[in-house]
Design a protein around this motif. Structure first.
Motif, PDB file in Angstrom:
ATOM      1  N   TYR B  36      -3.596   7.936  -5.833  1.00 53.31           N
ATOM      2  CA  TYR B  36      -3.309   7.578  -7.212  1.00 53.31           C
ATOM      3  C   TYR B  36      -4.239   6.445  -7.648  1.00 53.31           C
ATOM      4  O   TYR B  36      -4.723   5.662  -6.840  1.00 53.31           O
ATOM      5  CB  TYR B  36      -1.862   7.089  -7.361  1.00 53.31           C
ATOM      6  CG  TYR B  36      -0.810   8.143  -7.146  1.00 53.31           C
ATOM      7  CD1 TYR B  36      -0.348   8.449  -5.872  1.00 53.31           C
ATOM      8  CD2 TYR B  36      -0.241   8.814  -8.224  1.00 53.31           C
ATOM      9  CE1 TYR B  36       0.639   9.412  -5.672  1.00 53.31           C
ATOM     10  CE2 TYR B  36       0.755   9.773  -8.040  1.00 53.31           C
ATOM     11  CZ  TYR B  36       1.182  10.059  -6.767  1.00 53.31           C
ATOM     12  OH  TYR B  36       2.165  11.000  -6.583  1.00 53.31           O
ATOM     13  N   GLN B  38      -4.355   3.300 -10.675  1.00 52.93           N
ATOM     14  CA  GLN B  38      -3.500   2.583 -11.616  1.00 52.93           C
ATOM     15  C   GLN B  38      -4.279   1.467 -12.307  1.00 52.93           C
ATOM     16  O   GLN B  38      -4.838   0.592 -11.636  1.00 52.93           O
ATOM     17  CB  GLN B  38      -2.286   1.986 -10.892  1.00 52.93           C
ATOM     18  CG  GLN B  38      -1.285   1.326 -11.808  1.00 52.93           C
ATOM     19  CD  GLN B  38      -0.073   0.814 -11.059  1.00 52.93           C
ATOM     20  OE1 GLN B  38      -0.162   0.425  -9.894  1.00 52.93           O
ATOM     21  NE2 GLN B  38       1.081   0.811 -11.705  1.00 52.93           N
ATOM     22  N   PHE B  91      -6.713  -0.230  -9.359  1.00 56.55           N
ATOM     23  CA  PHE B  91      -5.825  -0.335  -8.197  1.00 56.55           C
ATOM     24  C   PHE B  91      -5.637   1.089  -7.683  1.00 56.55           C
ATOM     25  O   PHE B  91      -5.194   1.963  -8.424  1.00 56.55           O
ATOM     26  CB  PHE B  91      -4.498  -0.954  -8.648  1.00 56.55           C
ATOM     27  CG  PHE B  91      -3.616  -1.445  -7.546  1.00 56.55           C
ATOM     28  CD1 PHE B  91      -2.278  -1.079  -7.497  1.00 56.55           C
ATOM     29  CD2 PHE B  91      -4.109  -2.294  -6.568  1.00 56.55           C
ATOM     30  CE1 PHE B  91      -1.449  -1.559  -6.491  1.00 56.55           C
ATOM     31  CE2 PHE B  91      -3.285  -2.770  -5.556  1.00 56.55           C
ATOM     32  CZ  PHE B  91      -1.948  -2.401  -5.520  1.00 56.55           C
ATOM     33  N   ILE B  93      -3.858   3.617  -4.964  1.00 49.63           N
ATOM     34  CA  ILE B  93      -2.674   3.677  -4.111  1.00 49.63           C
ATOM     35  C   ILE B  93      -2.583   5.049  -3.458  1.00 49.63           C
ATOM     36  O   ILE B  93      -2.794   6.067  -4.115  1.00 49.63           O
ATOM     37  CB  ILE B  93      -1.386   3.437  -4.922  1.00 49.63           C
ATOM     38  CG1 ILE B  93      -1.459   2.111  -5.674  1.00 49.63           C
ATOM     39  CG2 ILE B  93      -0.164   3.452  -4.015  1.00 49.63           C
ATOM     40  CD1 ILE B  93      -0.287   1.894  -6.612  1.00 49.63           C
ATOM     41  N   PHE B 107       4.643   5.108   0.242  1.00 44.77           N
ATOM     42  CA  PHE B 107       3.480   4.553  -0.434  1.00 44.77           C
ATOM     43  C   PHE B 107       2.828   3.421   0.348  1.00 44.77           C
ATOM     44  O   PHE B 107       3.505   2.627   1.004  1.00 44.77           O
ATOM     45  CB  PHE B 107       3.879   4.030  -1.824  1.00 44.77           C
ATOM     46  CG  PHE B 107       4.064   5.128  -2.826  1.00 44.77           C
ATOM     47  CD1 PHE B 107       5.265   5.805  -2.904  1.00 44.77           C
ATOM     48  CD2 PHE B 107       3.030   5.493  -3.666  1.00 44.77           C
ATOM     49  CE1 PHE B 107       5.441   6.836  -3.823  1.00 44.77           C
ATOM     50  CE2 PHE B 107       3.195   6.520  -4.584  1.00 44.77           C
ATOM     51  CZ  PHE B 107       4.399   7.183  -4.653  1.00 44.77           C
ATOM     52  N   GLY B 108       1.497   3.360   0.230  1.00 44.42           N
ATOM     53  CA  GLY B 108       0.767   2.234   0.767  1.00 44.42           C
ATOM     54  C   GLY B 108       0.877   1.040  -0.165  1.00 44.42           C
ATOM     55  O   GLY B 108       1.466   1.121  -1.248  1.00 44.42           O
ATOM     56  N   GLU B 109       0.276  -0.071   0.284  1.00 46.06           N
ATOM     57  CA  GLU B 109       0.376  -1.309  -0.491  1.00 46.06           C
ATOM     58  C   GLU B 109      -0.612  -1.355  -1.642  1.00 46.06           C
ATOM     59  O   GLU B 109      -0.560  -2.229  -2.501  1.00 46.06           O
ATOM     60  CB  GLU B 109       0.133  -2.527   0.414  1.00 46.06           C
ATOM     61  CG  GLU B 109       0.773  -2.423   1.770  1.00 46.06           C
ATOM     62  CD  GLU B 109      -0.187  -1.891   2.819  1.00 46.06           C
ATOM     63  OE1 GLU B 109      -0.212  -2.455   3.926  1.00 46.06           O
ATOM     64  OE2 GLU B 109      -0.924  -0.909   2.541  1.00 46.06           O
ATOM     65  N   GLY B 110      -1.554  -0.426  -1.654  1.00 46.22           N
ATOM     66  CA  GLY B 110      -2.556  -0.398  -2.705  1.00 46.22           C
ATOM     67  C   GLY B 110      -3.816  -1.147  -2.322  1.00 46.22           C
ATOM     68  O   GLY B 110      -3.803  -2.047  -1.469  1.00 46.22           O
TER      69      GLY B 110
END
Lengths: 111, 116
Positions: B36, B38, B91, B93, B107-110
């Motif tokens: 993703y 963002q 960002f 992710i 989810f990862g931390e980004g």
């Protein structure tokens, strides 16, 4: 087109007020999830609703899934400054197992 | 819950260079990973679905030659932003699922990318 409409996109309220965030789509989901995200971090899952008409509660947060599994709402009672953050709804589609996010609601709760 | 880790957490690069971001599932095997993007104050936009051992499936409007995705093992997917430009600053992710179907995503931390 997979589209998930979330509203409102911005909300600024006083501590103690109630609020509701809505998530709507023309598509049917296998499930719908609500996340909360802090700046600079990944989203954190709050709840998953699966069954049409389902209602789940998480302390002062109430989540509802529409009967037709196309819409959902998040209601926060007596909001607190600690509730401030970005709230995201996301629909899970059977095809490909993709999770599609709504536009998000930036909530600010002022003391 | 299961843990997904991204590296680096943040990266600054010069315009024209390429940057690789890693996404690892630490305690489970991820058959499917999702990437993703963002922008500030906005939601997550799905870029592509990464399947282990096969080519990634990109969402409409995402340039596959610009954003190279490799999922060579069941615990690692990489996103390479090629010839980065300032508009690629964002960002990024990743999320991962154990197995196929519609199981829970983690989810990862980004990773924050800034292109100068």
């Amino acid at each position: 087109t997979q589209l998930l409409e979330q509203s409102p996109q911005f909300l600024s309220i006083q501590e103690g007020e109630n609020l509701t965030v809505y998530c709507n789509s023309s598509s049917v989901f296998s499930s719908l999830q609500w996340y909360r995200q802090e700046p600079g971090e990944g989203p954190v899952l709050l709840v998953t609703v699966v069954t049409g008409g389902e209602v789940k509660k998480l302390k002062r947060l109430t989540f509802q899934f529409g009967d037709a599994r196309k819409d959902s709402s998040l209601h926060i009672t007596a909001a607190q400054p600690g509730d401030t953050g970005l709230y995201l709804c996301a629909g899970l589609y059977n095809q490909g197992g993709k999770l599609i996010f709504g536009q998000g609601t930036e909530l600010s709760v002022k003391p | 819950g299961a843990v997904v880790s991204q590296h680096p957490s943040w990266v600054i690069c010069k315009s024209g260079t390429s940057v690789k971001i890693e996404c690892r599932s630490l305690d489970f095997q991820a058959t499917t990973m999702f990437w993703y993007r963002q922008f500030p104050k906005q939601s997550l936009m799905l870029m592509a679905t990464s399947n282990e051992g096969s080519k990634a499936t990109y969402e409409q409007g995402v340039e596959k030659d610009k954003f190279l995705i490799n999922h060579a093992s069941l615990t690692l997917s990489t996103l390479t932003v090629t010839s980065a430009h300032p508009e690629d600053s964002s960002f990024y992710i990743c999320s991962a699922r154990e197995g196929t179907g519609t199981g829970e995503l983690f989810f990862g931390e980004g990773s924050r990318l800034t292109v100068l």
